[in-house]
Design a protein around this motif. Structure first.
Motif, PDB file in Angstrom:
ATOM      1  N   THR A  96     -17.689   1.908  -9.196  1.00 47.23           N
ATOM      2  CA  THR A  96     -16.771   1.831 -10.176  1.00 47.23           C
ATOM      3  C   THR A  96     -15.234   2.328  -9.441  1.00 47.23           C
ATOM      4  OG1 THR A  96     -17.589   4.201 -10.271  1.00 47.23           O
ATOM      5  CG2 THR A  96     -18.235   2.148 -11.843  1.00 47.23           C
ATOM      6  N   ALA A  97     -15.516   3.345  -8.454  1.00 43.71           N
ATOM      7  CA  ALA A  97     -14.590   3.609  -7.735  1.00 43.71           C
ATOM      8  C   ALA A  97     -13.319   2.360  -6.753  1.00 43.71           C
ATOM      9  CB  ALA A  97     -14.767   4.671  -6.386  1.00 43.71           C
ATOM     10  N   SER A  98     -12.784   2.470  -6.852  1.00 42.15           N
ATOM     11  CA  SER A  98     -11.995   1.770  -5.741  1.00 42.15           C
ATOM     12  C   SER A  98     -12.137   1.908  -4.245  1.00 42.15           C
ATOM     13  CB  SER A  98     -10.531   1.192  -6.476  1.00 42.15           C
ATOM     14  OG  SER A  98      -9.839   3.124  -5.897  1.00 42.15           O
ATOM     15  N   ARG A  99     -12.294   1.102  -3.334  1.00 43.14           N
ATOM     16  CA  ARG A  99     -12.237   1.333  -2.204  1.00 43.14           C
ATOM     17  C   ARG A  99     -11.451   1.025  -1.674  1.00 43.14           C
ATOM     18  NH1 ARG A  99     -15.064  -3.609  -0.099  1.00 43.14           N
ATOM     19  NH2 ARG A  99     -13.605  -5.028  -1.177  1.00 43.14           N
ATOM     20  N   SER A 100     -11.415   2.395   0.040  1.00 40.72           N
ATOM     21  CA  SER A 100     -10.152   2.540   0.472  1.00 40.72           C
ATOM     22  C   SER A 100      -9.847   1.197   1.236  1.00 40.72           C
ATOM     23  CB  SER A 100     -10.003   3.742   0.398  1.00 40.72           C
ATOM     24  OG  SER A 100     -11.429   4.146   1.730  1.00 40.72           O
ATOM     25  N   VAL A 101     -10.823   0.393   1.490  1.00 36.53           N
ATOM     26  CA  VAL A 101     -11.692   0.234   3.221  1.00 36.53           C
ATOM     27  C   VAL A 101     -11.655  -1.225   2.857  1.00 36.53           C
ATOM     28  CG1 VAL A 101     -12.834  -0.252   5.569  1.00 36.53           C
ATOM     29  CG2 VAL A 101     -11.935   1.779   4.589  1.00 36.53           C
ATOM     30  N   LEU A 102     -10.707  -2.363   3.409  1.00 39.28           N
ATOM     31  CA  LEU A 102     -11.446  -3.713   3.097  1.00 39.28           C
ATOM     32  C   LEU A 102     -11.607  -4.472   3.985  1.00 39.28           C
ATOM     33  CD1 LEU A 102      -7.453  -4.776   1.425  1.00 39.28           C
ATOM     34  CD2 LEU A 102     -10.210  -4.116   0.152  1.00 39.28           C
ATOM     35  N   THR A 103     -12.609  -5.290   3.814  1.00 42.30           N
ATOM     36  CA  THR A 103     -13.000  -5.735   5.048  1.00 42.30           C
ATOM     37  C   THR A 103     -12.225  -6.718   4.930  1.00 42.30           C
ATOM     38  OG1 THR A 103     -13.698  -8.097   4.045  1.00 42.30           O
ATOM     39  CG2 THR A 103     -15.532  -5.801   3.684  1.00 42.30           C
ATOM     40  N   ARG A 104     -12.829  -7.498   6.976  1.00 44.21           N
ATOM     41  CA  ARG A 104     -11.354  -8.246   7.820  1.00 44.21           C
ATOM     42  C   ARG A 104     -10.780  -9.505   6.552  1.00 44.21           C
ATOM     43  NH1 ARG A 104     -13.739  -9.071  12.834  1.00 44.21           N
ATOM     44  NH2 ARG A 104     -11.815  -7.060  13.614  1.00 44.21           N
ATOM     45  N   VAL A 105     -12.135 -10.291   6.031  1.00 50.00           N
ATOM     46  CA  VAL A 105     -11.487 -11.510   5.239  1.00 50.00           C
ATOM     47  C   VAL A 105     -10.934 -10.956   4.103  1.00 50.00           C
ATOM     48  CG1 VAL A 105     -12.579 -13.458   3.755  1.00 50.00           C
ATOM     49  CG2 VAL A 105     -13.556 -12.294   5.937  1.00 50.00           C
ATOM     50  N   PRO A 113      -2.254  -6.228  10.975  1.00 48.02           N
ATOM     51  CA  PRO A 113      -1.727  -5.286  10.388  1.00 48.02           C
ATOM     52  C   PRO A 113      -2.716  -4.466   9.472  1.00 48.02           C
ATOM     53  CG  PRO A 113      -0.472  -6.959  10.126  1.00 48.02           C
ATOM     54  CD  PRO A 113      -1.901  -7.509  11.155  1.00 48.02           C
ATOM     55  N   LYS A 114      -1.740  -3.577   9.310  1.00 50.32           N
ATOM     56  CA  LYS A 114      -2.772  -2.761   7.530  1.00 50.32           C
ATOM     57  C   LYS A 114      -1.968  -2.831   6.341  1.00 50.32           C
ATOM     58  CE  LYS A 114      -3.196   1.909  10.058  1.00 50.32           C
ATOM     59  NZ  LYS A 114      -2.273   3.533   9.898  1.00 50.32           N
ATOM     60  N   VAL A 115      -3.277  -2.762   4.824  1.00 53.94           N
ATOM     61  CA  VAL A 115      -3.257  -3.549   4.248  1.00 53.94           C
ATOM     62  C   VAL A 115      -2.788  -2.362   3.615  1.00 53.94           C
ATOM     63  CG1 VAL A 115      -3.321  -5.652   2.619  1.00 53.94           C
ATOM     64  CG2 VAL A 115      -3.492  -6.021   4.764  1.00 53.94           C
ATOM     65  N   ARG A 151      -8.581  -8.860   4.051  1.00 53.59           N
ATOM     66  CA  ARG A 151      -7.380  -8.245   4.521  1.00 53.59           C
ATOM     67  C   ARG A 151      -6.384  -9.757   4.987  1.00 53.59           C
ATOM     68  NH1 ARG A 151      -8.483  -4.092   9.383  1.00 53.59           N
ATOM     69  NH2 ARG A 151      -5.966  -3.656   9.201  1.00 53.59           N
ATOM     70  N   ILE A 152      -7.408 -10.663   5.634  1.00 48.42           N
ATOM     71  CA  ILE A 152      -6.390 -12.184   5.905  1.00 48.42           C
ATOM     72  C   ILE A 152      -6.239 -12.220   4.358  1.00 48.42           C
ATOM     73  CG2 ILE A 152      -7.614 -14.438   6.564  1.00 48.42           C
ATOM     74  CD1 ILE A 152      -8.690 -12.850   8.629  1.00 48.42           C
ATOM     75  N   THR A 153      -6.832 -12.578   3.624  1.00 49.90           N
ATOM     76  CA  THR A 153      -6.219 -13.242   2.184  1.00 49.90           C
ATOM     77  C   THR A 153      -5.759 -12.706   1.414  1.00 49.90           C
ATOM     78  OG1 THR A 153      -8.127 -12.073   0.897  1.00 49.90           O
ATOM     79  CG2 THR A 153      -8.554 -14.125   1.711  1.00 49.90           C
ATOM     80  N   ARG A 154      -5.417 -11.115   1.368  1.00 48.34           N
ATOM     81  CA  ARG A 154      -4.237 -10.709   1.257  1.00 48.34           C
ATOM     82  C   ARG A 154      -2.779 -10.951   1.987  1.00 48.34           C
ATOM     83  NH1 ARG A 154      -5.450  -5.334  -1.946  1.00 48.34           N
ATOM     84  NH2 ARG A 154      -6.987  -6.463  -2.970  1.00 48.34           N
ATOM     85  N   LEU A 155      -3.130 -10.745   3.345  1.00 43.42           N
ATOM     86  CA  LEU A 155      -2.346 -11.189   4.595  1.00 43.42           C
ATOM     87  C   LEU A 155      -1.492 -12.724   4.881  1.00 43.42           C
ATOM     88  CD1 LEU A 155      -3.301  -9.395   7.721  1.00 43.42           C
ATOM     89  CD2 LEU A 155      -0.894  -8.641   6.136  1.00 43.42           C
ATOM     90  N   ARG A 156      -2.364 -13.844   3.731  1.00 42.84           N
ATOM     91  CA  ARG A 156      -2.081 -14.291   3.477  1.00 42.84           C
ATOM     92  C   ARG A 156      -1.103 -14.901   1.928  1.00 42.84           C
ATOM     93  NH1 ARG A 156      -7.683 -18.304   4.632  1.00 42.84           N
ATOM     94  NH2 ARG A 156      -7.113 -19.168   7.300  1.00 42.84           N
ATOM     95  N   GLU A 157      -1.635 -14.246   1.156  1.00 44.33           N
ATOM     96  CA  GLU A 157       0.100 -14.381  -0.428  1.00 44.33           C
ATOM     97  C   GLU A 157       0.769 -13.462   0.304  1.00 44.33           C
ATOM     98  OE1 GLU A 157      -2.939 -11.842  -2.918  1.00 44.33           O
ATOM     99  OE2 GLU A 157      -4.571 -13.467  -2.844  1.00 44.33           O
ATOM    100  N   MET A 158       1.048 -12.430   0.502  1.00 39.40           N
ATOM    101  CA  MET A 158       2.085 -11.994   1.249  1.00 39.40           C
ATOM    102  C   MET A 158       2.946 -13.244   2.295  1.00 39.40           C
ATOM    103  SD  MET A 158       1.719  -8.053   1.823  1.00 39.40           S
ATOM    104  CE  MET A 158      -0.254  -8.022   2.465  1.00 39.40           C
ATOM    105  N   GLU A 159       1.960 -14.134   3.336  1.00 39.89           N
ATOM    106  CA  GLU A 159       2.538 -15.378   4.205  1.00 39.89           C
ATOM    107  C   GLU A 159       3.308 -14.094   5.123  1.00 39.89           C
ATOM    108  OE1 GLU A 159       5.881 -16.772   2.176  1.00 39.89           O
ATOM    109  OE2 GLU A 159       4.846 -17.741   0.614  1.00 39.89           O
ATOM    110  N   LYS A 160       1.992 -13.214   5.541  1.00 37.78           N
ATOM    111  CA  LYS A 160       2.181 -12.791   6.662  1.00 37.78           C
ATOM    112  C   LYS A 160       1.310 -12.899   7.744  1.00 37.78           C
ATOM    113  CE  LYS A 160       4.633  -8.456   5.139  1.00 37.78           C
ATOM    114  NZ  LYS A 160       4.507  -7.407   4.652  1.00 37.78           N
ATOM    115  N   TRP A 161       0.947 -14.420   7.466  1.00 42.09           N
ATOM    116  CA  TRP A 161      -0.169 -14.380   8.481  1.00 42.09           C
ATOM    117  C   TRP A 161      -0.700 -15.987   8.920  1.00 42.09           C
ATOM    118  CZ3 TRP A 161      -5.861 -16.922   8.792  1.00 42.09           C
ATOM    119  CH2 TRP A 161      -6.517 -16.492  10.181  1.00 42.09           C
TER     120      TRP A 161
END
Length: 67
Positions: free
Chosen positions: A14-23, A45-47, A25-35
């Motif tokens: 139920t708690a939100s995680r403070s660490v993302l997996t590599r996959v 880079p940090k997300v 992070r890559i999907t979030r960076l793709r959404e922000m068009e930084k990867w």
């Protein structure tokens, strides 16, 4: 070995995680068009992880009078 039923959390994670997996992070960076595809998956880079907070509902006068 199996986990005992009394030790399992019924609601799951139920708690939100403070660490993302590599996959993730890559999907979030793709959404922000930084990867891009030519970028290395190492040294990413940090997300920022957004934590959702639910606002508490204010009690109305009727609810306060009922109690």
């Amino acid at each position: 070995m199996a986990i005992d039923k009394s030790l399992k959390v019924k609601a799951g994670v139920t708690a939100s995680r403070s660490v993302l997996t590599r996959v993730e992070r890559i999907t979030r960076l793709r959404e922000m068009e930084k990867w891009g595809e030519e970028s290395s998956p190492f040294g990413l880079p940090k997300v920022r992880v957004r934590k959702l907070q639910l606002k508490k509902k204010k009690k109305t006068k009727k609810e306060e009078d009922d109690k």
